[in-house]
Write an enzyme that holds these catalytic residues in place. Structure first.
Site, mmCIF file in Angstrom:
data_model
loop_
_atom_site.group_PDB
_atom_site.id
_atom_site.type_symbol
_atom_site.label_atom_id
_atom_site.label_comp_id
_atom_site.label_asym_id
_atom_site.label_seq_id
_atom_site.Cartn_x
_atom_site.Cartn_y
_atom_site.Cartn_z
ATOM 1 C CE LYS A 102 3.937 -0.365 -2.018
ATOM 2 N NZ LYS A 102 4.932 -1.195 -1.384
HETATM 3 C C1 LIG Z 1 5.337 -2.238 -0.227
HETATM 4 C C2 LIG Z 1 5.786 -1.895 1.131
HETATM 5 C C3 LIG Z 1 7.043 -2.264 1.607
HETATM 6 C C4 LIG Z 1 7.936 -3.219 0.877
HETATM 7 O O1 LIG Z 1 8.317 -2.803 -0.378
HETATM 8 P P1 LIG Z 1 9.033 -3.855 -1.328
HETATM 9 O O2 LIG Z 1 9.655 -2.995 -2.382
HETATM 10 O O3 LIG Z 1 7.962 -4.749 -1.878
HETATM 11 O O4 LIG Z 1 10.034 -4.595 -0.540
HETATM 12 C C5 LIG Z 1 7.458 -1.791 2.835
HETATM 13 N N1 LIG Z 1 6.650 -1.019 3.586
HETATM 14 C C6 LIG Z 1 5.427 -0.666 3.180
HETATM 15 C C7 LIG Z 1 4.607 0.219 4.057
HETATM 16 C C8 LIG Z 1 4.938 -1.115 1.949
HETATM 17 O O5 LIG Z 1 3.701 -0.801 1.575
#
Ligand SMILES: *Cc1c(COP(=O)(O)O)cnc(C)c1O
Length: 393
Positions: A192
């Site tokens: 991210k």
């Molecule tokens: C990465 C992601 C999540 C989950 O995030 P985590 O921190 O890995 O639990 C949820 N929604 C979307 C759209 C994502 O890309």
């Protein structure tokens, strides 16, 4: 073609979504470990305050993932067995899974092909007496049409929980994402925009939600139970709810604090890469990402091309494999959730239900966009994509 392919092939594999971390993070983690306080503590509190003021929300609660944040947000919003939650199928599975973990049913509505976000005009038709909440997903970092979504939610008395995993830096009509819906969930997973390894944050303006999320995320123990071993003196805690083990560690928060110092710099770098890609792919048989809507800030999380599979005579998967053969890693965001086995078999979803999400599923490919990329990396990606698609232009 093979010879040219060999010439253009990168020496080393370019990993998709490799995080931009440096010595500052290494130092911060080392200092945390040396401090002797590794678990939830002062660094988590500091990271929460930084993030809270960054979004302008009244409260920010750090957790060990965005998925945990989505789950707890739905719980505190009162979603329970038999309830329905309206969301986008063009998302990561955890958006839908969080609803299912509450005993609820994910009710998908189709997306707009251009923005790839849920089409707000379809929400109204999907509402039933069992509908409790709407979960917009700001795909790729592009804010959803929040005016329309908030208006529908207000009229129909629904809670709005935003999946802002991609949208840390996004703004919508003068308001930061994180300060619009009832609850907003962010992710600091390794791919991210801002990372803590694993990690997430929920923002809200409602104190009741904030208190419950803190409590539910730490076994349901009474307030500030994490301080029980600090120098404030041991205090008994009470279990108020059979909660979850969702708390963030100080080791993670230490990384987040360093990352937030560079959030604007990273966004500026991804904007630069974005512009370079836009330029490089203008004449190819692909649809480039739409410009952001007026009066919004796109968080530039994913640069997704939609491959013109009719013109290229190549499937997206073949294209992805060819890029891989040239040592360029890519991502797929996403194969529409309703097409996965579990949701088909459990909820009866099938191909044909959400034509736009399916259309995107078959064509979308995300190119490397990390702030860590060098100019040479970016040129390698641009060259490889151009090489593979130019002939069918
Ligand atoms: C990465 C992601 C999540 C989950 O995030 P985590 O921190 O890995 O639990 C949820 N929604 C979307 C759209 C994502 O890309």
């Amino acid at each position: 073609m093979r010879r040219r392919n060999e010439e253009l092939r990168r020496k080393s594999f370019l990993i998709f979504g490799s995080p931009a971390v440096g010595e500052e993070e290494v130092e911060a983690v080392a200092a945390t470990i040396r401090s002797g306080w590794l678990g939830t503590g002062p660094r988590v509190a500091c990271f929460e305050e930084i993030f809270r003021s960054y979004t302008g929300a009244r409260f920010a609660m750090a957790l060990n993932s965005c998925t945990a944040g989505l789950h707890l947000s739905l719980l505190v919003a009162g979603v329970g067995p038999g309830d329905e939650v309206i969301t986008s199928p063009m998302t990561f599975c955890s958006t839908a899974n969080a609803i299912i973990h509450c005993g609820g049913r994910p009710v998908f509505v189709d997306v707009d092909r251009r923005t790839m976000n849920m089409n707000p005009t379809l929400i109204e038709r999907a509402i039933t007496p069992r509908t409790k909440a709407i979960m917009p997903v700001h795909l790729a970092g592009r804010p959803c049409d929040m005016d329309a979504i908030m208006e529908t939610a207000k009229q129909r008395n629904l809670v709005v929980i935003e999946d802002a995993a991609h949208a840390i830096e996004a703004w919508y009509h003068g308001t930061k994402i994180g300060a619009i819906g009832d609850l907003t969930c962010f992710s600091f997973y390794v791919t991210k925009n801002i990372i803590t390894g694993e990690g997430g944050m929920v923002t809200t303006d409602r104190e009741e939600y904030a208190d419950k999320i803190k409590m539910y995320g730490l076994h349901g123990l009474s307030k500030d139970a994490w301080k029980r071993y600090s120098d404030e003196g041991y205090k008994h805690y009470e279990v108020i709810f059979p909660g979850f083990k969702y708390n963030m560690m100080d080791i993670q928060a230490a990384i987040g604090v360093e990352q937030m110092k560079r959030v604007d710099k990273y966004l500026a770098r991804r904007n630069e890469i974005w512009a370079r890609y836009d330029d490089a792919f203008a004449d190819l048989p692909v649809t480039r990402p739409e410009p952001p809507e007026p009066d919004t800030v796109h968080a530039r999380h994913l640069y997704t091309l939609l491959l013109d599979i009719e013109k290229t005579g190549m499937t997206r998967d073949e294209f992805q494999q060819r890029l891989h053969d040239m040592n360029i890693g890519t991502g797929i965001h996403f194969i529409s959730v309703h097409l996965h086995k579990y949701y088909r078999e459990t909820f009866g979803y099938k191909r044909g239900d959400f034509p736009n999400a399916e259309w995107i599923s078959d064509r979308t490919i995300s190119l490397p966009l990390s702030a860590r990329l060098t100019d040479k990396d970016v040129e390698d990606v641009a060259e490889a994509v151009r090489f593979l698609l130019r002939d069918s232009a």
